[in-house]
Write a protein that holds these residues in place. Structure first.
Motif, PDB file in Angstrom:
ATOM      1  N   VAL A 256       0.856  -1.183   0.000  1.00 16.50           N
ATOM      2  CA  VAL A 256       0.000   0.000   0.000  1.00 16.50           C
ATOM      3  C   VAL A 256       0.899   1.242   0.000  1.00 16.50           C
ATOM      4  CG1 VAL A 256      -1.849   1.230   1.223  1.00 16.50           C
ATOM      5  CG2 VAL A 256      -1.708  -1.254   1.398  1.00 16.50           C
ATOM      6  N   SER A 257       0.615   2.145  -0.900  1.00 18.65           N
ATOM      7  CA  SER A 257       1.429   3.366  -0.980  1.00 18.65           C
ATOM      8  C   SER A 257       1.002   4.359   0.091  1.00 18.65           C
ATOM      9  CB  SER A 257       1.240   4.020  -2.359  1.00 18.65           C
ATOM     10  OG  SER A 257       1.655   3.123  -3.354  1.00 18.65           O
ATOM     11  N   PRO A 258       1.904   5.263   0.481  1.00 19.74           N
ATOM     12  CA  PRO A 258       1.532   6.269   1.480  1.00 19.74           C
ATOM     13  C   PRO A 258       0.338   7.101   1.007  1.00 19.74           C
ATOM     14  CG  PRO A 258       3.895   6.247   1.161  1.00 19.74           C
ATOM     15  CD  PRO A 258       3.329   5.349   0.105  1.00 19.74           C
ATOM     16  N   GLY A 259      -0.635   7.293   1.882  1.00 20.79           N
ATOM     17  CA  GLY A 259      -1.817   8.096   1.565  1.00 20.79           C
ATOM     18  C   GLY A 259      -2.892   7.341   0.821  1.00 20.79           C
ATOM     19  N   GLU A 260      -2.645   6.083   0.482  1.00 22.96           N
ATOM     20  CA  GLU A 260      -3.634   5.302  -0.273  1.00 22.96           C
ATOM     21  C   GLU A 260      -4.779   4.860   0.644  1.00 22.96           C
ATOM     22  OE1 GLU A 260      -3.450   1.828  -3.740  1.00 22.96           O
ATOM     23  OE2 GLU A 260      -1.862   1.933  -2.230  1.00 22.96           O
ATOM     24  N   PHE A 261      -5.978   4.708   0.076  1.00 24.86           N
ATOM     25  CA  PHE A 261      -7.170   4.253   0.808  1.00 24.86           C
ATOM     26  C   PHE A 261      -7.593   2.925   0.183  1.00 24.86           C
ATOM     27  CE2 PHE A 261     -11.559   4.154   2.214  1.00 24.86           C
ATOM     28  CZ  PHE A 261     -11.563   4.836   3.432  1.00 24.86           C
ATOM     29  N   VAL A 262      -7.239   1.828   0.837  1.00 30.17           N
ATOM     30  CA  VAL A 262      -7.418   0.487   0.264  1.00 30.17           C
ATOM     31  C   VAL A 262      -8.466  -0.285   1.037  1.00 30.17           C
ATOM     32  CG1 VAL A 262      -6.245  -1.731  -0.175  1.00 30.17           C
ATOM     33  CG2 VAL A 262      -5.047   0.422  -0.550  1.00 30.17           C
ATOM     34  N   MET A 263      -9.307  -1.015   0.309  1.00 30.79           N
ATOM     35  CA  MET A 263     -10.267  -1.897   0.974  1.00 30.79           C
ATOM     36  C   MET A 263      -9.881  -3.339   0.715  1.00 30.79           C
ATOM     37  SD  MET A 263     -13.925  -0.053   0.563  1.00 30.79           S
ATOM     38  CE  MET A 263     -14.148   1.644   1.051  1.00 30.79           C
ATOM     39  N   LEU A 264      -9.920  -4.141   1.799  1.00 29.57           N
ATOM     40  CA  LEU A 264      -9.659  -5.582   1.698  1.00 29.57           C
ATOM     41  C   LEU A 264     -11.007  -6.273   1.785  1.00 29.57           C
ATOM     42  CD1 LEU A 264      -6.738  -6.577   4.118  1.00 29.57           C
ATOM     43  CD2 LEU A 264      -6.862  -7.035   1.674  1.00 29.57           C
ATOM     44  N   SER A 265     -11.326  -7.070   0.776  1.00 27.65           N
ATOM     45  CA  SER A 265     -12.631  -7.721   0.778  1.00 27.65           C
ATOM     46  C   SER A 265     -12.461  -9.205   0.522  1.00 27.65           C
ATOM     47  CB  SER A 265     -13.504  -7.082  -0.304  1.00 27.65           C
ATOM     48  OG  SER A 265     -14.803  -7.620  -0.232  1.00 27.65           O
TER      49      SER A 265
END
Lengths: 391, 231
Positions: free
Chosen positions: B32-41
């Motif tokens: 995950v890159s800095p500042g990224e908003f990631v969802m794990l599903s």
């Protein structure tokens, strides 16, 4: 862009202690039912321990008060004396030997024996008859509530215990009673002078000798005053060397001997010790179970605290503050109750003795009990996995 | 060190041992890159919560390599995990996990004080965060006096307290209705983007997928596929 780490990451020990302490206190006072239950456990233990030890110390005091109030530095007693008892006698030669021993300021004989008072209804009541010599009257009477000690020098005059006035058929100053078959006049009253056995009644030495039918060359004890500046232990050793047929003790030693006799040979210690221990165990169990169940009830909150970075040590501090609070609050409430109780039951026959060391000792012991009891909760906290917060 | 905020290489996690051993993660690669908003599903039991727990330093991996920003945490001893959590991670839990006996301000102050903020500074920061999540009028409300959505807003404020670089959220909308779930996730997204936090959200809730920069699907202990969303 945000920093690579949180702005700040670690507080000092004192900040962590104060933060965890505040959280612990808020958790405690939030669950009022559990708080009340735990406090009741501590209060119960404090009241039981103090009541039992207070009565125990009261009984001990009642049995050493004679020695304590005798004004004697040294006691010369019959051999193998363990307690202040009636019956045994000493040859008066010991009295004369004591008077000429270097370092002795004065020596007085004392008579101590059983007596009975005939009541107007025809019955008899037992007394502990004490004969003490004019004009010094060492060995009593003290705690005088009516009359003057010097009145003992009047013929056939005695002092009785004030709380026995009704029992002895309505005694008043000037009343006449038959003691050991001889009529005596009531010259005064004392208050609270009741040992394990019958209350003390005081007579002049010669009157007591006749009432007790003691031979003129015998006495029960010899009481010795030491010259000012002299070491009582050294004078005692000199007296003991002169009197191989008697047991010579300082007042402090005699008190210690009586205490030892009551605690260990009369099983007073076992009896009161058991109930005191029972109080402590009950307090320990209640606090341990309450704190443990509090952790179980709030296990998710403890898991959360761990997940956000609290260590077992931090949570241990939280429990420490809780347990200290339980101990101190419970002790204050318990001691207040027991003090009121002591005032309520105080009588000539029974007094709860609550010395300052017992008060401070109670708080210290309850702190140890509560902190130790919290270790059960700490064991549970150590097992809490922070990962549980994701389940 | 990599340029990623989170860099996971070939991570495995085995629960139990012997015949009872269960392989929850089978060699996950995830960054995950800095500042990224990631969802794990992914479906239940797929390993997404296990992965989140390892990223959150509340669980250690059985093998593999994990970096959080500048720190290699692969071989960190368990005793040092609390420090890593304080330094890098803010959590938002499914059931908010607020301390019931503390009010909203105190729940946030607690974290700030443990991170070394002074008392007045912690109170001011807690109030600022509560205003930021729209709860300026609930500063002294206890969790029991707040609605589900409000509690989750306090939890978001708590996760942001002290500005940890990484925010991990476990099913933050699970206990909320659709409207509140969306509002809470939008709030998290806005605050994270405003302040540059890296966010990983575990969720089943497809109604909030459109808010993610990237959606990572995990199945049977492995990354199955990724969907990148346009910013």
């Amino acid at each position: 862009m945000i920093a690579a780490r949180a702005i700040k990451t670690r507080a000092s020990f004192l900040v962590r202690l104060s933060t965890m302490g505040r959280v612990g206190l808020r958790m405690m006072f939030f669950d009022k039912a559990k708080l009340l239950g735990t406090l009741l456990g501590v209060v119960f233990a404090v009241v039981l321990v103090n009541q039992q030890l207070g009565i125990f110390l009261g009984l001990i005091y009642k049995n050493i008060m004679f020695v304590q109030n005798s004004r004697a530095d040294i006691w010369i007693t019959p051999p193998s004396t363990e307690n202040l008892t009636a019956g045994k006698t000493l040859p008066n030669a010991n009295l004369y030997a004591a008077k000429v021993t270097p370092g002795v300021a004065w020596a007085e004989p004392l008579l101590y024996g059983g007596g009975s008072v005939k009541t107007p209804s025809g019955g008899t009541e037992p007394i502990t008859l004490v004969g003490t010599r004019y004009p010094r009257y060492v060995g009593g009477p003290w705690n005088i509530v009516a009359g003057d000690a010097q009145r003992l020098s009047l013929p056939d005059t005695m002092f009785f215990e004030d709380s026995d006035r009704e029992t002895l058929g309505g005694l008043n100053l000037g009343s006449m009673r038959e003691v050991n078959g001889r009529r005596v006049t009531v010259g005064g009253f004392t208050w609270g002078l009741e040992p394990f056995g019958p209350s003390y009644a005081f007579a002049d030495y010669e009157t007591a000798r006749e009432l007790l039918h003691t031979a003129s060359d015998q006495c029960s004890y010899v009481l010795v005053g030491v010259e000012s500046g002299q070491d009582p232990s050294a004078v005692k050793a000199a007296l003991q060397a002169k009197m191989p047929g008697a047991l010579v003790m300082t007042g402090a030693e005699f008190k210690g001997k009586i205490e030892y006799f009551l605690v260990f040979k009369q099983s007073l210690g076992v009896s009161f010790g058991t109930s005191t221990l029972f109080g402590l165990i009950v307090g320990f169990v209640i606090v341990a179970l309450s704190m443990f169940s509090s952790v179980v009830d709030n296990v998710r909150e403890f898991g959360t605290l761990k997940a956000v970075g609290s260590t077992n040590f931090d949570l241990g501090m939280l429990l420490l503050v809780q347990s200290l609070t339980y101990a101190v609050l419970g002790s204050i409430i318990g001691l207040a109750l027991v003090t009121r109780m002591a005032a309520g039951i105080r009588s000539a026959k029974l007094a709860l003795v609550l010395p300052p060391w017992l008060t401070f000792g109670t708080v210290a012991v309850m702190i140890v009990v509560c902190v130790t009891a919290s270790s059960l909760a700490l064991l549970r906290i150590r097992k809490v996995e922070p990962a549980m917060v994701f389940r | 060190m990599s340029d990623y905020a989170i860099n996971v290489r070939n991570v495995t996690k085995v629960y139990g041992d012997g015949d009872n051993a269960f392989l929850a993660l089978k060699g996950v690669d995830f960054a995950v890159s800095p500042g990224e908003f990631v969802m794990l599903s992914g479906p239940s039991g797929s390993g997404k919560t296990t992965l989140l727990s390892i990223l959150g330093c509340v669980l250690t991996a059985t093998s593999g390599h994990i970096e959080l920003l500048t720190e290699d945490i692969s071989r960190v001893k368990e005793a040092h995990l609390p420090r890593l959590r304080r330094e890098y991670i803010g959590f938002v839990f499914q059931a908010h996990n607020l301390i019931a006996s503390l009010d909203a301000t105190q729940n946030i102050e607690l974290l700030l004080r443990m991170r070394g903020f002074g008392r007045a500074e912690a109170t001011a920061e807690a109030h600022r965060l509560l205003h930021a999540v729209g709860l300026g009028d609930k500063l002294e409300s206890r969790p029991g006096d707040l609605s589900g959505g409000q509690r989750q807003r306090v939890a978001i404020a708590r996760a942001l307290a002290g500005s940890p670089p990484i925010i991990l959220a476990d099913e933050p909308t699970a206990a909320l209705d659709a409207q509140n779930g969306l509002a809470v996730t939008e709030l998290l997204l806005r605050l994270a983007k405003d302040h540059g936090h890296t966010v990983v959200v575990v969720t089943h809730d497809s109604r909030i997928f459109h808010l993610a920069d990237r959606i990572v699907h995990i199945e049977d202990g492995l990354i199955a596929r990724e969907e990148k969303r346009a910013s």
